[in-house]
Write an enzyme that holds these catalytic residues in place. Structure first.
Site: not given
Ligand code: HSE
Length: 310
Positions: A132, A185
């Protein structure tokens, strides 16, 4: 056995108060990965189908499923084995539902099963997290751990991958709505300040602890009071159109709490019971649709299975 097919579910990371350290899996959307032995030596990806297929690389080292499988094969000293993967994306891509994590879990889990399961599920976690990581550059297990292991998982430490399953009330249901807007993201991480005030820290720690105790004791009032993110949501919610309006309607219709799913754009609510979760979810979805934004709705109990063999 020459071939295995596995499923890795979508997941909701952060769960309002646990940025990078909390996540739960849901039923419905997810990825299927097929692994089979072939004559040609080495690991390859034969095909990718479904959502995002044109955006995802077929090169093993650049693909989250390929990379997690490769890292596992290296650990097992099996890189000479001829293995090919098929990746079937059965969930929205770039949605905040852990699409890259589901692929990463699927890759490692499928190859491990094909080899006769030399490692147990939990031992696959480091390989799936590495897979990931190539998607957003960050090393965190809050999507990967629930997609692999199921349930709600707490990651005490991402560095040590100290991961724990949290007890859950049976009646807990998630309503997850994916509005068709794009948020990367990486961009959603870049907007975050690395400074947190002591006041914010105290509130967030109280809410995180309260949520975990509330879930364990099936104290829905405590769960509801605790689902309040004072650090990440205020910074990221501006990236999601109509966020505040969707929150208002979710709470009005009876949700215990509401926030961003992972890095967004999906949003989620937790409710007591399926009926409430359906009403809450439909109302949330309708806000986006009324504003001219297409949106998918998933209503699900917490998925306790995680990755499964089909
Ligand atoms: N914890 C991560 C974020 C989840 O909020 O950026 C998404 O990859």
């Amino acid at each position: 056995m020459n071939e295995v097919r596995v499923f890795a579910p979508a997941s909701v990371a952060n769960v309002a108060v646990g940025f990078d350290i909390l996540g739960f899996a849901i039923h419905g959307p997810g990825d299927e990965v097929v692994a089979r032995f072939v004559d040609q030596k080495g690991l390859s990806i034969k095909t990718i189908t479904g959502v995002g297929e044109k955006k995802l690389p077929l090169e093993v080292e650049k693909n989250t499923a390929g990379y997690s499988a490769l890292k596992l094969l290296e650990e097992l000293q099996e890189t000479d084995r001829g293995i090919e993967l098929e990746i079937h994306k059965k969930m929205p891509f770039g949605s905040g539902l852990g699409s890259s994590a589901a692929s990463a879990v699927g890759g490692a889990f499928a190859v491990n099963e094909l080899l006769g399961a030399p490692l147990d599920k939990k031992a696959l976690l480091p390989f799936a997290v590495l897979g990931e990581q190539i998607a957003d550059g960050a090393y965190h297990a809050d999507n990967v751990a629930p997609s692999l292991l199921g349930g709600l998982t707490l990651i005490r430490s991402n560095e040590e991958l100290d991961v724990h399953s949290i007890a859950l009330p049976q009646e807990l249901y998630a309503s997850v709505v994916y509005p068709y807007v794009e948020i990367l993201t990486k961009d959603a991480r870049d907007v975050l300040s690395d400074q947190v005030s002591l006041t914010q820290c105290i509130k967030q720690c109280g809410n995180l602890a309260g949520l975990l105790i509330g879930l364990q004791n099936e104290d829905f009032g405590l769960i509801s009071r605790s689902l309040n993110d004072v650090i990440i949501e205020p910074q990221r919610s501006k990236l999601i159109p109509h966020f505040a309006k969707v929150k208002e309607i979710a709470i009005k219709k009876g949700a215990l709490g509401y926030s961003i799913s992972g890095a967004g754009p999906s949003v989620f609510a937790l409710s007591r019971g399926e009926e409430t979760a359906k009403i809450v979810g439909k109302s949330m979805q309708q806000v986006f649709i009324n504003a001219g934004i297409n949106a998918d709705l998933f209503v699900s109990p917490i998925n306790k299975d995680g990755a499964t063999r089909l």
